[in-house]
Design an enzyme around this catalytic site. Structure first.
Site, PDB file in Angstrom:
ATOM      1  N   SER A 174     -35.107 -27.693 -17.218  1.00  3.93           N
ATOM      2  CA  SER A 174     -35.052 -28.696 -18.281  1.00  3.93           C
ATOM      3  C   SER A 174     -36.367 -28.752 -19.058  1.00  3.93           C
ATOM      4  O   SER A 174     -36.781 -27.758 -19.646  1.00  3.93           O
ATOM      5  CB  SER A 174     -34.661 -30.052 -17.683  1.00  3.93           C
ATOM      6  OG  SER A 174     -34.302 -30.976 -18.673  1.00  3.93           O
ATOM      7  N   ASP A 187     -23.448 -29.318 -19.978  1.00  6.09           N
ATOM      8  CA  ASP A 187     -24.815 -29.733 -20.302  1.00  6.09           C
ATOM      9  C   ASP A 187     -24.972 -29.797 -21.820  1.00  6.09           C
ATOM     10  O   ASP A 187     -24.691 -28.812 -22.513  1.00  6.09           O
ATOM     11  CB  ASP A 187     -25.796 -28.707 -19.720  1.00  6.09           C
ATOM     12  CG  ASP A 187     -27.250 -29.019 -19.994  1.00  6.09           C
ATOM     13  OD1 ASP A 187     -27.542 -30.088 -20.587  1.00  6.09           O
ATOM     14  OD2 ASP A 187     -28.095 -28.196 -19.620  1.00  6.09           O
ATOM     15  N   HIS A 243     -25.976 -30.785 -16.170  1.00  3.91           N
ATOM     16  CA  HIS A 243     -27.434 -30.683 -16.255  1.00  3.91           C
ATOM     17  C   HIS A 243     -28.066 -31.265 -14.984  1.00  3.91           C
ATOM     18  O   HIS A 243     -27.674 -32.324 -14.506  1.00  3.91           O
ATOM     19  CB  HIS A 243     -27.927 -31.467 -17.472  1.00  3.91           C
ATOM     20  CG  HIS A 243     -29.379 -31.284 -17.755  1.00  3.91           C
ATOM     21  ND1 HIS A 243     -29.851 -30.251 -18.531  1.00  3.91           N
ATOM     22  CD2 HIS A 243     -30.475 -31.987 -17.379  1.00  3.91           C
ATOM     23  CE1 HIS A 243     -31.163 -30.331 -18.615  1.00  3.91           C
ATOM     24  NE2 HIS A 243     -31.575 -31.376 -17.912  1.00  3.91           N
TER      25      HIS A 243
END
Length: 311
Positions: free
Chosen positions: A158, A253, A283
């Site tokens: 991320s 995601d 995610h």
């Protein structure tokens, strides 16, 4: 493909942990909620050969780095410098401890997890300055750290994957110093303009669109250009010569499309790219090994990818 039944069950049983409204919290409240989520969702006590807490020089003072030596390491082994996720605001060495343990064992690499500065207390460019300094420190101290300076991988998930990608761009601009052999970007945040966010998954799948806005607003000071490549790697004018990349995405995601766009950009620039998609996942699933068995399998696959890349 539909959302994985295990994830569906988690959403039904634990909505307060998986879909918290981060934009209604203070940064410290958000950090505590994230710590709680990671503590509940990850495996416990994954064996590791050795774990050490080290100090690296940083641009604003010492950086704490947690080093993970895999079980039965070889001589002068490869290194992975890891940057945790959490939207540049949350996350810590502890929230990603299990992921780093697993990655070290599966890859055979010594993993160095970096405790970079967080926003809003330390907004951009603090985190990327720390990230670059950490990689340079690992390379400069390869002998003492017992790693091969020619086999350094940068990795992150991320926001941490954003830092890994930007570090590669900065190293290229610095005439290949530090030398980075491979980059692994797990569901990366690549465009901080939010233009490539997949809107159908912007609500209801853990990472909410309003949360993304909240994270970016804390990380980017007023007047920042979101198209600065140190913020949005996808804005880089020239990506040729960057290290080979392994890019992992999740089907549900909202950041998936920008990761795919970056993979395409790297390929067009002549960079070797392996894109692996987990179409039924959300995610952040890699830090949920205790709840989602596929997370451990996915980390094992990344470990094998490092081995293959550094042959």
């Amino acid at each position: 493909m539909p959302l994985d039944p295990i994830v569906v069950s988690l959403f039904e049983r634990l909505p307060q942990l998986l879909t918290y409204r981060v934009w209604e919290k203070t940064p410290e409240e958000a950090r505590e909620a994230y710590r709680t989520l990671c503590d509940h969702s990850d495996l416990k006590d994954v064996p590791i050969g050795k774990m050490e807490t080290l100090q690296a020089p940083g641009p604003a003072g010492p950086l704490t780095v947690r080093a993970y030596t895999p079980i039965a390491p070889g001589q002068s082994i490869p290194a992975i410098v890891y940057f945790h996720g959490g939207g540049f605001v949350m996350g810590s060495l502890d929230t990603h401890d299990t992921l780093c343990r697993t990655l070290a064992n599966e890859s055979g690499c010594r993993v160095f997890s970096v405790n970079y500065r967080l926003a809003p207390e330390s907004p951009f460019p603090a985190a990327i300055e720390d990230a670059f300094a950490a990689v340079k420190w690992v390379e400069d101290n390869a002998s003492q750290l017992e790693i091969d300076p020619n086999d350094i991988t940068v990795a992150g998930d991320s926001a941490g994957a954003n830092l890994a990608a930007v570090t590669c761009l900065l190293a290229k601009a610095n005439r290949g110093s530090p030398h980075i052999a491979f980059q692994m970007l797990f569901y990366p945040s690549i465009s901080l303009t939010r233009e490539l966010i997949t809107r159908p998954f912007g609500t209801g799948y853990r990472l909410e669109d309003r949360a993304i806005q909240w994270f970016y607003s804390h990380y980017m000071p007023p007047g920042c250009d979101p198209m600065d490549e140190r913020l949005s790697p996808i804005a880089a004018k020239d990506v040729s010569g960057l290290p080979p990349a392994y890019i992992l995405t999740a089907g549900f995601d909202p950041l998936r499309e920008e990761a795919i766009a970056y993979a395409s950009k790297l390929k067009a620039g002549g960079v070797t790219v392996t894109h692996v998609d987990y179409p039924t996942m959300i995610h952040g699933f890699l830090t949920m090994q205790g709840w989602i068995p596929l997370a451990g399998q996915a980390i094992a696959a990344t470990g094998q990818a490092v081995k293959d890349a550094l042959k």
